[in-house]
Design a protein around this motif. Structure first.
Motif, PDB file in Angstrom:
ATOM      1  N   ASN A 228      72.787  27.154 -26.429  1.00  0.00           N
ATOM      2  CA  ASN A 228      73.075  25.904 -25.745  1.00  0.00           C
ATOM      3  C   ASN A 228      71.947  25.561 -24.766  1.00  0.00           C
ATOM      4  N   ARG A 230      71.741  23.379 -22.254  1.00  0.00           N
ATOM      5  CA  ARG A 230      72.003  22.808 -20.928  1.00  0.00           C
ATOM      6  C   ARG A 230      71.473  23.701 -19.796  1.00  0.00           C
ATOM      7  N   GLU A 244      78.605  32.333 -27.689  1.00  0.00           N
ATOM      8  CA  GLU A 244      79.010  31.486 -28.811  1.00  0.00           C
ATOM      9  C   GLU A 244      79.001  32.253 -30.124  1.00  0.00           C
ATOM     10  N   PHE A 286      80.694  26.004 -19.082  1.00  0.00           N
ATOM     11  CA  PHE A 286      80.349  26.122 -20.503  1.00  0.00           C
ATOM     12  C   PHE A 286      81.341  27.012 -21.244  1.00  0.00           C
ATOM     13  N   ALA A 290      83.510  25.897 -24.395  1.00  0.00           N
ATOM     14  CA  ALA A 290      83.293  26.549 -25.683  1.00  0.00           C
ATOM     15  C   ALA A 290      84.597  27.098 -26.260  1.00  0.00           C
TER      16      ALA A 290
END
Length: 336
Positions: A228, A230, A244, A286, A290
Motif C-alpha cells: 500500500n 499511502r 495484506e 489502514f 484492510a
C-alpha cells in the motif's frame, strides 16, 4: 505522489531470466550503490531494482555513477534490471517496492531491503523441499528467510566475515555476537520463532503472527497483494505489505537452514522517530480498513467460510474493535 518520472528498464539484463527463478526485488538510493553491487556479485541471480534519484542539480552525477557501475561489471549486465524513478519525494518505500516487483520477469520474487546480505543459497534449499515449493507455486505460501544482525554496530559492517552456514551462525548467537534483527522490537521479527529455528531441520509454519511482523519473504509475483502506497517515510510501510499478504490467506513458512544478516550502518534517527509516530496512526487506520475490505472480498467470492479466510478471521477478530459483530450483522442483513 506526483509528478514522478518512471523509466522502466533504464538498464535491462540480457538474456531474460528463467521464469521459475526467484528475483530479488529491492530499492536503492545513490548512497547505497556499494551495497547494491555487493548483492549482485554475491547472488548471481536476477535482480529487479527501483532506483530513486532526486530531481535536482546532483541528478546527472548520480546517473553517471550508475552507468559506470553497471557497464563495468558483467554481472550487472547479466542479472540486473534497473528501473529509474526521478522526482523530489524521498522515502516512498512502498511505491519503490511495487515498481521493483511490477517489472520482475520471473514467477517469484524475494522482497528484500538492500542492506541485507544473502548468506545462503535459498534457491537450492527450496529445491530440496518440493512440498514447500509447491505451496509457493500455488500462491499459498510466503517463504521467510530469518533475519539477523551483529549486536556491536562496527562488527556487522563487513559482510566478508559473515557466517555462511547455520551452525556457524548459531555459534555466534550462543557467544552473544549475533541476535535476531532489531531484537529491541520483538514484534517485528519474533513471529519467526527463532528458538524453534535454531533446532529446525524441516520448514515450519508461522503460528504466532502479529500485525507488526515484517519478515523478508519469497512470494509468487502474481496473486499476492501489492504494498500500500499511502505510507511515506519510515514506520509501518513494510509491515503493511506483509499484513495484506497474510489477510489474503497466504501463510508464512520458515526455511530451516537459510538466513540473511543486516550490514550495519548509521541511521537518520531523528527522521525515523518523527515519521514512525506519524505512520503509527496511518497503519492503525489502514489495518481496520484492510480487515473490512478483505471481508467483503471473501464474502463476495463465496470464500468466507473456507480455510482461506482463517487468517483474516483470527487477526481481525482479535485486533479490530467490533469486527466480528459488524461482519456478523452484515451477513445477517444481506441474507434476508
Amino acid at each position: 505522489m506526483q509528478p514522478t518520472n518512471l523509466k522502466p528498464y533504464y538498464y535491462r539484463m540480457e538474456p531474460a531470466p528463467p521464469k521459475e527463478d526467484i528475483t530479488v526485488a529491492t530499492l536503492i538510493t545513490a548512497d547505497r550503490f556499494h551495497v547494491f553491487e555487493k548483492l549482485v556479485n554475491n547472488y548471481k541471480g536476477p535482480v529487479s531494482v527501483a532506483l530513486h534519484v532526486s530531481d535536482d542539480k546532483n541528478k546527472m552525477e548520480i546517473l553517471n555513477k550508475l552507468e559506470e557501475m553497471y557497464t563495468s561489471n558483467p554481472l550487472m549486465k547479466k542479472h540486473v534490471d534497473v528501473h529509474l524513478i526521478i522526482d523530489t519525494y524521498e522515502r516512498q518505500f512502498n511505491y519503490w517496492r511495487n515498481v521493483a516487483r511490477f517489472f520482475t520477469r520471473t514467477d517469484y520474487f524475494l522482497l528484500l531491503d538492500i542492506d541485507f546480505y544473502l548468506c545462503t543459497d535459498f534457491r537450492q534449499s527450496l529445491q530440496e523441499h518440493p512440498e514447500l515449493m509447491n505451496r509457493l507455486r500455488e500462491g499459498n505460501a510466503a517463504i521467510v528467510l530469518p533475519a539477523f544482525e551483529y549486536d556491536v554496530l562496527d562488527e556487522g559492517r563487513d559482510a566478508e566475515v559473515f557466517p555462511r552456514v547455520k551452525s556457524s551462525l548459531v555459534d555466534l548467537v550462543g557467544a552473544g555476537k549475533i541476535s535476531m534483527f532489531h531484537k529491541s522490537w520483538v514484534r517485528g521479527h519474533g513471529s519467526t520463532n527463532y528458538t524453534r529455528w535454531y533446532e529446525a531441520i524441516t520448514p515450519y509454519k508461522v503460528t504466532d503472527y502479529n500485525y507488526s511482523y515484517e519478515p523478508y519473504v519469497i512470494v509468487k509475483k502474481d496473486g499476492v497483494p501489492w504494498c500500500n502506497e499511502r505510507f511515506i517515510g519510515y514506520g509501518g510501510n513494510k509491515a503493511a505489505c506483509l499484513y495484506e499478504i497474510y489477510l489474503s490467506g497466504v501463510d508464512y513458512w520458515v526455511l530451516p537452514q537459510d538466513f540473511i544478516i543486516h550490514q550495519n550502518h548509521d541511521y537518520l534517527e531523528n527522521t525515523r522517530r518523527i515519521e514512525r509516530n506519524f505512520n503509527k496512526q496511518v497503519y492503525k487506520n489502514f489495518r481496520e480498513e484492510a480487515c473490512f475490505r478483505y471481508f467483503r472480498n471473501f464474502l463476495s467470492r463465496g470464500e468466507w467460510d473456507t480455510p482461506k479466510a482463517e487468517n483474516i478471521k483470527r487477526e481481525c477478530s482479535q485486533n479490530i474493535a467490533n469486527f466480528q459483530d459488524n461482519t456478523n450483522a452484515f451477513r445477517s442483513e444481506t441474507s434476508l
